[in-house]
Design an enzyme around this catalytic site. Sequence first.
Site: not given
Ligand code: NAI
Length: 507
Positions: A199, A275, A309, A407
């Site tokens: 996804k 991760e 990250c 973060e």
């Molecule tokens: P997120 O964790 O919501 O999104 C990342 C992925 O998870 C997307 O594909 C999203 O569709 C999916 N997702 C969202 N809710 C889900 C659920 N309940 N079950 C399964 N998959 C789900 O991150 P978002 O909202 O884009 O960003 C919020 C914060 O997350 C950022 O400010 C940052 O702190 C962190 N983040 C960290 C990342 C990393 O590289 N470790 C990458 C992106 C965000």
Amino acid sequence: MSRDQLVRPAYSPRAVADLARPQHLLIGDRWTEGASSRTIAVENPAREERVAEIAGASAHDLDMAVHAARHALETSWGRLHGRERARIMLRFADLLDRDADLIGEIMSIDNGTPLASSTPVVRLLGAELFRYYAGWATKISGEAFTPAIGSRTHLDFMVSTLREPIGVVGAIVPWNAPAGMIALKLAPALAVGCTVVLKTAELAPLTGRFFAELLLEAGAPPGTFNLLHGFGDEVGAAMATHPGIDKITFTGSTAVGRSIAQGAAASNLKRVTLELGGKSPVVIFPDADLSEAIPAAAMACFFVSGQACMAGTRLFVHREVHDEVVAGVAAFAKTMTLGDGLAPDTVLGPVISARQKARILEYIRIGVEEDGATVALGGEDTPSPGHFVRPTIFTDARADMRIAQEEIFGPVLTVIPFTDEAALVRDVNSTVYGLSGSVWTRDIQRGLRMARKIDSGQVAINYHAAMSPETPFGGNRQSGWGREFGKEGLEPYLKTKAISVNLGPRT
Ligand code: NAI
Ligand code: MG
């Protein structure tokens, strides 16, 4: 610069043509429009301009994709010899290189990343990583041994272990480096013979189609890779609990990682690799080569506008060099040209969304209001349209402040002075995260001593975030579960079967 003074080059003709094509799901060999009632509006965050609309996948689409992946696992990809998988993966890597400029441009339009970083992501995190893991496809093996202790000691036994693909993998990726993230999930899974349902992130879904198309072009049997678009709370959550998925690999926020782990536990106990977030330290001792450490500290935090990250968002500086380092990092940050991802001079692009910008500005407000810290840089006006945030530096912060603990995922650096090494170690390890970090010193003993004491998945000495296909990467504590990259990155996609053979009475 509140009025628009940015250079905003036209999209290339190839990109315009690509953006005009439909963004369908790939389920087996079928390109199909998603059947969810919810539509993803894809925006270029540097221009606040809609560039595509995508229908998300429905629960039925997900079922079909899992079914196609299971079928390919049992009948085609999962049955291929490693050398065939390797050949297809190597062909795919060449195709990624062939199209890297276009994919890089689409990634810049999708999430704002400057071209100077997005195309290298496609080549280095994409094509080179596939070549690295293609090499492993022919080198997956178990072992054979004679157990020394058996329940029936008058018999001889031989045990052999088989390493088998764990099955159907569900991959959920974020928006910050989508082409790299997709490659990082796919390459080790495909190398060992797993099939994948992936996804894309709703905030940057456009690079997913390249992987689907190019894998088919490279000769991967239909069903090996199935592409879904959709919202996290709908498709992502359904993947976490889907009984037909054997493993989830996820990169994103710690909160979502936790809910995926809960979903996995509550359903079929599928395996999970996570991760997640970070608040990584950059530690500068007085004997460091400051001409290297200062620009590196600025890049560690501000690169991709802090949306990485492993970003080094806490800068621990020894008091002896504190003022010099802060002045140097601020001066360097001012030279980082803010702009549209497609403009050749751009070093810092926008952040991903209006929501993310609001979240970052809220943290800056919290930092200003929290007792003690002062703003050494930041706060100026930003160009518009576009979700731009200028590099911001807080000095005189304490390790327990919110801006030093949470973060932010934006270009916000928190500088914390230190003198005592023991207190430093305690402060460095005082967040819930443990992803990355770097130590800057010419004293190799001190560097190694610190590297051992920092509780994180990786530490660099006189460098920050040394990523390479061979180097395991992942988090301690709430930065995640498991490791990606390198030989260790194969483990989450493998299961071990021990076959014991009774060789008869001992002679
Ligand atoms: P997120 O964790 O919501 O999104 C990342 C992925 O998870 C997307 O594909 C999203 O569709 C999916 N997702 C969202 N809710 C889900 C659920 N309940 N079950 C399964 N998959 C789900 O991150 P978002 O909202 O884009 O960003 C919020 C914060 O997350 C950022 O400010 C940052 O702190 C962190 N983040 C960290 C990342 C990393 O590289 N470790 C990458 C992106 C965000
Ligand atoms: Mg977007």
